[in-house]
Design a protein around this motif. Structure first.
Motif, mmCIF file in Angstrom:
data_model
loop_
_atom_site.group_PDB
_atom_site.id
_atom_site.type_symbol
_atom_site.label_atom_id
_atom_site.label_comp_id
_atom_site.label_asym_id
_atom_site.label_seq_id
_atom_site.Cartn_x
_atom_site.Cartn_y
_atom_site.Cartn_z
ATOM 1 N N PHE A 22 31.214 17.389 23.196
ATOM 2 C CA PHE A 22 32.327 16.540 23.610
ATOM 3 C C PHE A 22 32.865 15.721 22.438
ATOM 4 O O PHE A 22 34.084 15.663 22.215
ATOM 5 N N LEU A 23 31.975 15.066 21.677
ATOM 6 C CA LEU A 23 32.414 14.247 20.554
ATOM 7 C C LEU A 23 33.124 15.087 19.497
ATOM 8 O O LEU A 23 34.140 14.659 18.927
ATOM 9 N N SER A 24 32.611 16.279 19.232
ATOM 10 C CA SER A 24 33.221 17.153 18.223
ATOM 11 C C SER A 24 34.623 17.585 18.640
ATOM 12 O O SER A 24 35.558 17.579 17.823
ATOM 13 N N LEU A 25 34.786 17.942 19.915
ATOM 14 C CA LEU A 25 36.103 18.362 20.413
ATOM 15 C C LEU A 25 37.054 17.172 20.532
ATOM 16 O O LEU A 25 38.252 17.287 20.241
ATOM 17 N N PHE A 26 36.520 16.048 20.949
ATOM 18 C CA PHE A 26 37.321 14.822 21.019
ATOM 19 C C PHE A 26 37.816 14.455 19.621
ATOM 20 O O PHE A 26 38.989 14.088 19.428
ATOM 21 N N GLY A 27 36.917 14.561 18.641
ATOM 22 C CA GLY A 27 37.300 14.293 17.258
ATOM 23 C C GLY A 27 38.381 15.243 16.779
ATOM 24 O O GLY A 27 39.309 14.843 16.061
ATOM 25 N N GLU A 294 45.833 4.314 20.426
ATOM 26 C CA GLU A 294 46.370 5.309 21.357
ATOM 27 C C GLU A 294 45.636 5.347 22.692
ATOM 28 O O GLU A 294 46.261 5.561 23.731
ATOM 29 N N LEU A 295 44.328 5.140 22.669
ATOM 30 C CA LEU A 295 43.531 5.265 23.900
ATOM 31 C C LEU A 295 42.892 3.952 24.324
ATOM 32 O O LEU A 295 42.193 3.913 25.345
ATOM 33 N N GLY A 296 43.110 2.905 23.554
ATOM 34 C CA GLY A 296 42.647 1.582 23.929
ATOM 35 C C GLY A 296 41.136 1.408 23.923
ATOM 36 O O GLY A 296 40.387 2.221 23.358
ATOM 37 N N LEU A 297 40.712 0.346 24.579
ATOM 38 C CA LEU A 297 39.291 0.026 24.654
ATOM 39 C C LEU A 297 38.503 1.133 25.349
ATOM 40 O O LEU A 297 37.339 1.387 25.012
ATOM 41 N N LEU A 298 39.133 1.820 26.284
ATOM 42 C CA LEU A 298 38.453 2.898 27.004
ATOM 43 C C LEU A 298 38.089 4.041 26.054
ATOM 44 O O LEU A 298 36.976 4.570 26.094
ATOM 45 N N GLY A 299 39.033 4.425 25.183
ATOM 46 C CA GLY A 299 38.766 5.494 24.222
ATOM 47 C C GLY A 299 37.693 5.111 23.232
ATOM 48 O O GLY A 299 36.803 5.915 22.910
ATOM 49 N N VAL A 300 37.755 3.872 22.743
ATOM 50 C CA VAL A 300 36.745 3.373 21.803
ATOM 51 C C VAL A 300 35.370 3.361 22.458
ATOM 52 O O VAL A 300 34.362 3.762 21.860
ATOM 53 N N SER A 301 35.325 2.914 23.716
ATOM 54 C CA SER A 301 34.049 2.833 24.434
ATOM 55 C C SER A 301 33.423 4.214 24.625
ATOM 56 O O SER A 301 32.209 4.374 24.515
ATOM 57 N N ILE A 302 34.254 5.208 24.903
ATOM 58 C CA ILE A 302 33.750 6.568 25.088
ATOM 59 C C ILE A 302 33.056 7.058 23.822
ATOM 60 O O ILE A 302 31.956 7.625 23.865
ATOM 61 N N VAL A 303 33.683 6.820 22.663
ATOM 62 C CA VAL A 303 33.106 7.260 21.389
ATOM 63 C C VAL A 303 31.806 6.508 21.094
ATOM 64 O O VAL A 303 30.793 7.110 20.731
ATOM 65 N N ILE A 304 31.831 5.202 21.262
ATOM 66 C CA ILE A 304 30.645 4.396 20.960
ATOM 67 C C ILE A 304 29.493 4.749 21.896
ATOM 68 O O ILE A 304 28.331 4.850 21.465
ATOM 69 N N LEU A 305 29.802 4.946 23.179
ATOM 70 C CA LEU A 305 28.752 5.318 24.133
ATOM 71 C C LEU A 305 28.171 6.687 23.803
ATOM 72 O O LEU A 305 26.954 6.894 23.904
ATOM 73 N N GLY A 306 29.026 7.627 23.405
ATOM 74 C CA GLY A 306 28.543 8.954 23.042
ATOM 75 C C GLY A 306 27.637 8.919 21.834
ATOM 76 O O GLY A 306 26.537 9.500 21.835
ATOM 77 N N LEU A 307 28.070 8.231 20.781
ATOM 78 C CA LEU A 307 27.248 8.121 19.578
ATOM 79 C C LEU A 307 25.981 7.319 19.862
ATOM 80 O O LEU A 307 24.899 7.646 19.357
ATOM 81 N N GLY A 308 26.126 6.267 20.666
ATOM 82 C CA GLY A 308 24.952 5.466 21.033
ATOM 83 C C GLY A 308 23.930 6.277 21.805
ATOM 84 O O GLY A 308 22.721 6.124 21.600
#
Length: 392
Positions: A22-27, A294-308
């Motif tokens: 997911f993170l790779s495709l999102f990136g 572009e995606l706001g706090l929600l987009g940032v949270s998704i990335v941080i949660l995934g990496l976390g």
């Protein structure tokens, strides 16, 4: 063989796998969105220039991932694996550092151009190499001695020497961010190796002494390369970037504008303003600023949660496994991903000075995604075999 794969798939760590994919495709999606302006205006290429290159990188990375995730991680301790990796590491560092063939990018002479098709950074390879080499060598030594507790300083002097060689080379390349990451990664493997306290203290003492000598030598020999205007500017603008908004604080300030204007839901995919020439190379170090806009706090949270999730899961595997090789590999990989994430987001948010470190799985970069995919293959492999052994 059929029963082996059946058992392997039944115990496969699907959580880590799907988050990695997911993170790779999102990136990949965000690289396309953030790089359109750069591709058209600066390079004179099609809008999907970086997207297509990263897509190729991802395909190669996934093929490497499949190989690594299937082959048992225990084989990483074999001399058949360790020796060729060591020779390759030495050749790459000599080629860049001493032969004068390194390509200078963003102030660091740390890149190798491969037939003009792609740029390869040996310091990125060194991050993964030091994990495998330390873990594999320590494991082999502890098996020969009967336990890691019986290892003496002389038993591990060779891998430590190799580590110091790499640190010296990366230091001469003046890649400060990579130097710090490689240092901490190695420390995480050493601490989780099971060595006695006396041996660990001696290692830390040696590192402190040699570190002071190396730093002093680098400052004397490479002061002009280290003290470039851009590097000095990162520190002078660190505490108050708005005072240097037209100079060294330009990137950070525009990163703040991107983050602040995104709000909770963002402006919408593709609608970033700061990527239109205000953020240099928005597809690499500052890609999270584009995500925030572009995606706001929600987009940032998704990335941080995934990496976390990847980092916490990796450390959890390191804590619960009884196999010292698995413990060292999981700890080293988790430290690498976690530390690099912190440095990238810390520089973006102003917590620490900018260092030019990319965001794992999200930022554009062939070397980065290839090696991180191999690391994820190893981590999932370790997790899967731990589950198999636990069931037995």
């Amino acid at each position: 063989m059929k029963s082996y794969f059946k058992q392997y798939l039944r115990n496969f760590d699907y959580g880590l796998f799907f988050v990695f994919i997911f993170l790779s495709l999102f990136g990949l999606v965000m690289i396309y969105s953030s790089s359109i302006w750069v591709s058209i205006v600066y390079l004179g290429e099609s809008p999907d220039y970086y997207f297509l290159k990263q897509r190729t990188n991802l395909i190669l990375a996934f093929l490497l991932f499949l190989v690594v995730v299937i082959v048992p991680y225990k084989r990483l301790s074999s001399k058949v694996i360790l020796m060729p990796l060591m020779v390759l590491m030495i050749i790459l560092e000599f080629w860049v550092t001493f032969a004068g063939n390194g390509k200078t990018t963003t102030g660091s002479q740390s890149w190798i151009s491969i037939f003009g098709l792609m740029n390869f950074q040996p310091s990125e390879f060194a991050k993964l190499f030091i994990i495998i080499f330390f873990a594999g060598t320590f494991y082999r030594k502890s098996i020969n001695k009967g336990s890691a507790q019986l290892l003496k300083f002389d038993d591990i002097s060779f891998p430590l020497g190799m580590w110091l060689f790499i640190l010296g080379c990366v230091g001469l390349e003046t890649d400060i961010g990579a130097l710090f990451i490689i240092f901490v990664i190695a420390m995480s493997v050493v601490v989780t190796s099971g060595l006695r306290g006396k041996v660990l203290l001696r290692i830390f003492g040696m590192i402190s002494g040699l570190g002071a000598v190396v730093v002093s030598a680098l400052l004397l020999l490479k002061w002009e390369s280290i003290s470039t205007a851009s590097r000095i500017g990162r520190f002078t603008s660190y505490l108050d970037p708005f005072a240097y908004a037209q100079g060294s604080g330009y990137q950070v300030v525009n990163g703040y504008y991107a983050i602040g204007s995104g709000g909770l839901e963002g402006k919408g995919l593709g609608q970033s303003v700061q990527k239109l020439g205000y953020l240099p190379e928005p597809q690499t170090d500052f890609i999270m600023a584009v995500i925030a806009e572009e995606l706001g706090l929600l987009g940032v949270s998704i990335v941080i949660l995934g990496l976390g999730f990847i980092v916490i899961r990796g450390f959890y595997i390191a804590m619960i496994t009884k196999d010292p090789l698995a413990r060292m590999l999981a700890a080293g990989i988790s430290t690498w991903i976690g530390l690099q994430t912190f440095i990238n987001l810390g520089g973006l948010s102003g917590i620490i000075p900018l260092t030019g470190v990319t965001l794992p799985f999200i930022s554009y970069g062939g070397t980065s995604i290839l090696l991180l995919s191999v690391a994820m293959g190893i981590l999932i492999n370790v997790s899967t075999y731990h589950k198999i052994e636990k069931r037995k």
